[in-house]
Design a protein around this motif. Structure first.
Motif, PDB file in Angstrom:
ATOM      1  N   ALA A 126       0.849  -1.186   0.000  1.00  0.00           N
ATOM      2  CA  ALA A 126       0.000   0.000   0.000  1.00  0.00           C
ATOM      3  C   ALA A 126       0.885   1.236   0.000  1.00  0.00           C
ATOM      4  CB  ALA A 126      -0.909  -0.008   1.233  1.00  0.00           C
ATOM      5  N   GLY A 127       0.254   2.391  -0.173  1.00  0.00           N
ATOM      6  CA  GLY A 127       0.944   3.668  -0.093  1.00  0.00           C
ATOM      7  C   GLY A 127       0.815   4.251   1.304  1.00  0.00           C
ATOM      8  N   HIS A 128       0.837   5.563   1.389  1.00  0.00           N
ATOM      9  CA  HIS A 128       0.789   6.250   2.680  1.00  0.00           C
ATOM     10  C   HIS A 128      -0.545   6.014   3.402  1.00  0.00           C
ATOM     11  CE1 HIS A 128       2.237   9.120   5.589  1.00  0.00           C
ATOM     12  NE2 HIS A 128       1.126   9.835   5.467  1.00  0.00           N
ATOM     13  N   GLU A 129      -1.582   5.716   2.651  1.00  0.00           N
ATOM     14  CA  GLU A 129      -2.901   5.502   3.250  1.00  0.00           C
ATOM     15  C   GLU A 129      -2.983   4.165   3.986  1.00  0.00           C
ATOM     16  OE1 GLU A 129      -2.419   5.737  -0.124  1.00  0.00           O
ATOM     17  OE2 GLU A 129      -2.581   7.912  -0.160  1.00  0.00           O
ATOM     18  N   VAL A 130      -2.095   3.244   3.670  1.00  0.00           N
ATOM     19  CA  VAL A 130      -2.110   1.885   4.235  1.00  0.00           C
ATOM     20  C   VAL A 130      -3.546   1.351   4.180  1.00  0.00           C
ATOM     21  CG1 VAL A 130      -1.329   0.394   6.104  1.00  0.00           C
ATOM     22  CG2 VAL A 130      -0.195   2.574   5.734  1.00  0.00           C
ATOM     23  N   ASN A 131      -4.094   1.347   2.978  1.00  0.00           N
ATOM     24  CA  ASN A 131      -5.488   0.953   2.779  1.00  0.00           C
ATOM     25  C   ASN A 131      -5.654  -0.508   2.358  1.00  0.00           C
ATOM     26  OD1 ASN A 131      -4.408   1.248   0.247  1.00  0.00           O
ATOM     27  ND2 ASN A 131      -5.894   2.749  -0.469  1.00  0.00           N
ATOM     28  N   ASP A 132      -4.677  -1.320   2.653  1.00  0.00           N
ATOM     29  CA  ASP A 132      -4.775  -2.759   2.398  1.00  0.00           C
ATOM     30  C   ASP A 132      -5.831  -3.340   3.355  1.00  0.00           C
ATOM     31  OD1 ASP A 132      -4.286  -5.608   2.720  1.00  0.00           O
ATOM     32  OD2 ASP A 132      -2.376  -5.300   1.719  1.00  0.00           O
ATOM     33  N   PRO A 133      -6.798  -4.100   2.860  1.00  0.00           N
ATOM     34  CA  PRO A 133      -7.826  -4.670   3.744  1.00  0.00           C
ATOM     35  C   PRO A 133      -7.235  -5.489   4.895  1.00  0.00           C
ATOM     36  CG  PRO A 133      -8.430  -4.992   1.451  1.00  0.00           C
ATOM     37  CD  PRO A 133      -7.036  -4.445   1.451  1.00  0.00           C
ATOM     38  N   ARG A 134      -6.102  -6.115   4.670  1.00  0.00           N
ATOM     39  CA  ARG A 134      -5.470  -6.908   5.732  1.00  0.00           C
ATOM     40  C   ARG A 134      -5.049  -6.013   6.904  1.00  0.00           C
ATOM     41  NH1 ARG A 134      -5.882 -11.761   7.792  1.00  0.00           N
ATOM     42  NH2 ARG A 134      -4.877 -11.234   9.717  1.00  0.00           N
ATOM     43  N   ALA A 135      -4.710  -4.745   6.622  1.00  0.00           N
ATOM     44  CA  ALA A 135      -4.313  -3.820   7.688  1.00  0.00           C
ATOM     45  C   ALA A 135      -5.463  -3.601   8.669  1.00  0.00           C
ATOM     46  CB  ALA A 135      -3.851  -2.493   7.103  1.00  0.00           C
ATOM     47  N   VAL A 136      -6.675  -3.492   8.154  1.00  0.00           N
ATOM     48  CA  VAL A 136      -7.845  -3.307   9.023  1.00  0.00           C
ATOM     49  C   VAL A 136      -8.042  -4.537   9.904  1.00  0.00           C
ATOM     50  CG1 VAL A 136     -10.336  -2.938   9.068  1.00  0.00           C
ATOM     51  CG2 VAL A 136      -8.926  -1.754   7.369  1.00  0.00           C
ATOM     52  N   ILE A 137      -7.895  -5.706   9.324  1.00  0.00           N
ATOM     53  CA  ILE A 137      -8.054  -6.956  10.075  1.00  0.00           C
ATOM     54  C   ILE A 137      -6.964  -7.071  11.143  1.00  0.00           C
ATOM     55  CG2 ILE A 137      -7.949  -9.478   9.893  1.00  0.00           C
ATOM     56  CD1 ILE A 137      -9.170  -9.070   7.018  1.00  0.00           C
ATOM     57  N   ASP A 138      -5.714  -6.814  10.758  1.00  0.00           N
ATOM     58  CA  ASP A 138      -4.614  -6.889  11.724  1.00  0.00           C
ATOM     59  C   ASP A 138      -4.808  -5.909  12.864  1.00  0.00           C
ATOM     60  OD1 ASP A 138      -3.401  -8.834  10.173  1.00  0.00           O
ATOM     61  OD2 ASP A 138      -1.986  -7.432   9.225  1.00  0.00           O
ATOM     62  N   ARG A 139      -5.267  -4.714  12.557  1.00  0.00           N
ATOM     63  CA  ARG A 139      -5.518  -3.687  13.572  1.00  0.00           C
ATOM     64  C   ARG A 139      -6.595  -4.149  14.548  1.00  0.00           C
ATOM     65  NH1 ARG A 139      -7.276   0.618  10.200  1.00  0.00           N
ATOM     66  NH2 ARG A 139      -5.229   0.291   9.332  1.00  0.00           N
ATOM     67  N   ARG A 140      -7.675  -4.664  14.001  1.00  0.00           N
ATOM     68  CA  ARG A 140      -8.777  -5.127  14.851  1.00  0.00           C
ATOM     69  C   ARG A 140      -8.327  -6.273  15.750  1.00  0.00           C
ATOM     70  NH1 ARG A 140     -12.882  -6.713  11.199  1.00  0.00           N
ATOM     71  NH2 ARG A 140     -11.912  -8.750  11.214  1.00  0.00           N
ATOM     72  N   GLU A 141      -7.579  -7.226  15.190  1.00  0.00           N
ATOM     73  CA  GLU A 141      -7.102  -8.370  15.982  1.00  0.00           C
ATOM     74  C   GLU A 141      -6.126  -7.924  17.063  1.00  0.00           C
ATOM     75  OE1 GLU A 141      -5.585 -11.096  13.059  1.00  0.00           O
ATOM     76  OE2 GLU A 141      -7.608 -11.769  12.498  1.00  0.00           O
ATOM     77  N   PHE A 142      -5.242  -7.007  16.739  1.00  0.00           N
ATOM     78  CA  PHE A 142      -4.281  -6.483  17.722  1.00  0.00           C
ATOM     79  C   PHE A 142      -5.014  -5.813  18.884  1.00  0.00           C
ATOM     80  CE2 PHE A 142      -1.955  -2.743  19.265  1.00  0.00           C
ATOM     81  CZ  PHE A 142      -0.799  -3.337  19.759  1.00  0.00           C
ATOM     82  N   LEU A 143      -5.982  -4.942  18.565  1.00  0.00           N
ATOM     83  CA  LEU A 143      -6.723  -4.263  19.619  1.00  0.00           C
ATOM     84  C   LEU A 143      -7.550  -5.224  20.452  1.00  0.00           C
ATOM     85  CD1 LEU A 143      -7.759  -1.048  17.659  1.00  0.00           C
ATOM     86  CD2 LEU A 143      -6.103  -1.210  19.541  1.00  0.00           C
ATOM     87  N   ALA A 144      -8.125  -6.222  19.811  1.00  0.00           N
ATOM     88  CA  ALA A 144      -8.897  -7.219  20.560  1.00  0.00           C
ATOM     89  C   ALA A 144      -8.003  -7.961  21.559  1.00  0.00           C
ATOM     90  CB  ALA A 144      -9.556  -8.198  19.604  1.00  0.00           C
ATOM     91  N   ARG A 145      -6.793  -8.311  21.125  1.00  0.00           N
ATOM     92  CA  ARG A 145      -5.850  -9.009  22.026  1.00  0.00           C
ATOM     93  C   ARG A 145      -5.430  -8.110  23.185  1.00  0.00           C
ATOM     94  NH1 ARG A 145      -3.396 -10.455  17.339  1.00  0.00           N
ATOM     95  NH2 ARG A 145      -1.706  -8.983  17.666  1.00  0.00           N
ATOM     96  N   GLN A 146      -5.136  -6.873  22.894  1.00  0.00           N
ATOM     97  CA  GLN A 146      -4.616  -5.953  23.922  1.00  0.00           C
ATOM     98  C   GLN A 146      -5.691  -5.495  24.898  1.00  0.00           C
ATOM     99  OE1 GLN A 146      -1.414  -5.836  24.122  1.00  0.00           O
ATOM    100  NE2 GLN A 146      -1.302  -6.931  22.186  1.00  0.00           N
TER     101      GLN A 146
END
Length: 148
Positions: A126-146
């Motif tokens: 991705a570019g500066h927007e980091v708009n890869d759909p996997r980024a949203v999933i990784d973010r959600r999983e990280f926050l759920a764990r923390q």
């Protein structure tokens, strides 16, 4: 945290680009946040100002060499890298785009390696927007764990 509809055990910070940079300062003084997600943050503002970014050419021209140099120098007081190492031990997920024209892999690594607490860095196609759909999933999983 004083709101009755907010559970203080579940407060995190997610910021992209400039918001990710301000997190560095916030985390050095705010210890109630339990996790951070920083998307496309950069280690310092000087690098952006002195690069050959055409968007900043007008600013450089309008200020002139001396004033522009003083302006760039003044930005060092709020460079994210000065603060990110002072942050509490709250875990940080860094997310970067491999094709980001503003945050090179080397600049991203400089910021990531300045952290003293637990961190994880993921690079996406991705570019500066980091708009890869996997980024949203990784973010959600990280926050759920923390914030479990």
């Amino acid at each position: 945290m004083t709101r009755t509809d907010v559970d203080a055990r579940f407060i995190a910070f997610v910021g992209q680009s400039d918001a990710a940079n301000w997190r560095a300062i916030l985390s050095s003084i705010e210890h109630r946040l339990r996790a951070f997600v920083l998307i496309a943050g950069f280690p310092n503002l000087k690098g952006l100002m002195i690069d050959d970014d055409p968007e900043l050419a007008d600013l450089r021209y309008a200020l002139g060499d001396d004033r522009f140099a003083r302006y760039v120098s003044s930005l060092s007081a709020v460079d994210p890298i000065r603060y990110v190492g002072r942050s509490a031990s709250a875990p940080i997920l860094f997310q970067f785009g491999r094709f980001d024209p503003y945050v090179s892999r080397a600049r991203a690594e400089e910021l990531v390696h300045a952290v003293r607490g637990p961190e994880q860095a993921i690079y996406y196609d991705a570019g500066h927007e980091v708009n890869d759909p996997r980024a949203v999933i990784d973010r959600r999983e990280f926050l759920a764990r923390q914030l479990r």
